[in-house]
Design an enzyme around this catalytic site. Structure first.
Site, mmCIF file in Angstrom:
data_model
loop_
_atom_site.group_PDB
_atom_site.id
_atom_site.type_symbol
_atom_site.label_atom_id
_atom_site.label_comp_id
_atom_site.label_asym_id
_atom_site.label_seq_id
_atom_site.Cartn_x
_atom_site.Cartn_y
_atom_site.Cartn_z
ATOM 1 N N CYS A 157 0.827 -1.137 0.065
ATOM 2 C CA CYS A 157 -0.145 0.018 0.107
ATOM 3 C C CYS A 157 0.737 1.367 -0.129
ATOM 4 C CB CYS A 157 -1.030 -0.065 1.328
ATOM 5 S SG CYS A 157 -2.507 0.990 1.002
ATOM 6 N N HIS A 158 1.096 2.150 1.079
ATOM 7 C CA HIS A 158 1.576 3.521 1.296
ATOM 8 C C HIS A 158 3.000 3.037 1.576
ATOM 9 C CE1 HIS A 158 -2.326 5.055 0.741
ATOM 10 N NE2 HIS A 158 -1.774 6.125 0.383
#
Length: 187
Positions: A106-107
């Protein structure tokens, strides 16, 4: 296998911590929660508070040599805080320098960008990181899971929580290969 899970004190996407953690444990490995401070970390279900988890080791006291791999869970605030912590950034970079596998979802690639380890690498992430990854010298792809061996180590990345099944299966397999190569046997 002893696998570090590096997180900030808060802002971790809970499922991106707990699912890989369970997968490492189910494969016979030992997951270790490493954070920027002692005590507990606060996980989230997107923007809502989730559970807290006890810190096993503070990043300033941790060394990449103690671990067989590194997992970087996402959440927006988590990697943003980690990239502002010099010891956390150095810890991430040390896994690349040592040729040890790293998995990020994800991030989480924000921490990789700050560690300056993405030049020439191909990876995926949450789509909003595409420009950041490109600007850091990486190639962004929109795939459920991407394994990149075009560098000093194996880099496993995924886009989002919906990709966790493939992410977990892949990271356990790749970490196991690395442990086999090191003569430590499969997790």
């Amino acid at each position: 296998m002893r696998i570090a899970f590096l997180v900030a004190i808060e802002g971790i996407e809970q499922i991106e911590l707990t699912e890989p953690w369970a997968a490492v444990g189910a494969a016979g490995g030992t997951p270790v929660l490493v954070s920027t401070e002692q005590g507990e970390v606060q996980a989230f279900h997107h923007l809502d508070k989730g559970d807290t988890f006890p810190v096993d080791q503070v990043v300033g006291d941790a060394k990449a040599e103690e671990f067989d791999g590194l997992v970087l869970p996402g959440g927006v605030a988590n990697p943003d805080a980690l990239r502002m912590d010099e010891k956390a950034v150095a810890f991430v970079k040390a896994f690349f320098d040592a040729g040890k596998p790293v998995a990020a979802i994800c991030h989480a690639p924000w921490s990789l960008i700050e560690a300056d380890v993405l030049r020439g690498r191909t990876l995926t992430s949450w789509p909003s990181l595409r420009t950041d990854i490109t600007n850091a010298g990486g190639t962004w792809v929109d795939e459920q899971v991407k394994v990149c061996t075009g560098g000093p180590n194996t880099l496993i990345t995924s886009r989002k929580p919906d990709d966790l099944k493939a992410f977990c299966e892949t990271l356990v397999g790749e970490f196991g290969k690395s442990a086999d190569e090191d003569g430590k046997g499969r997790a």
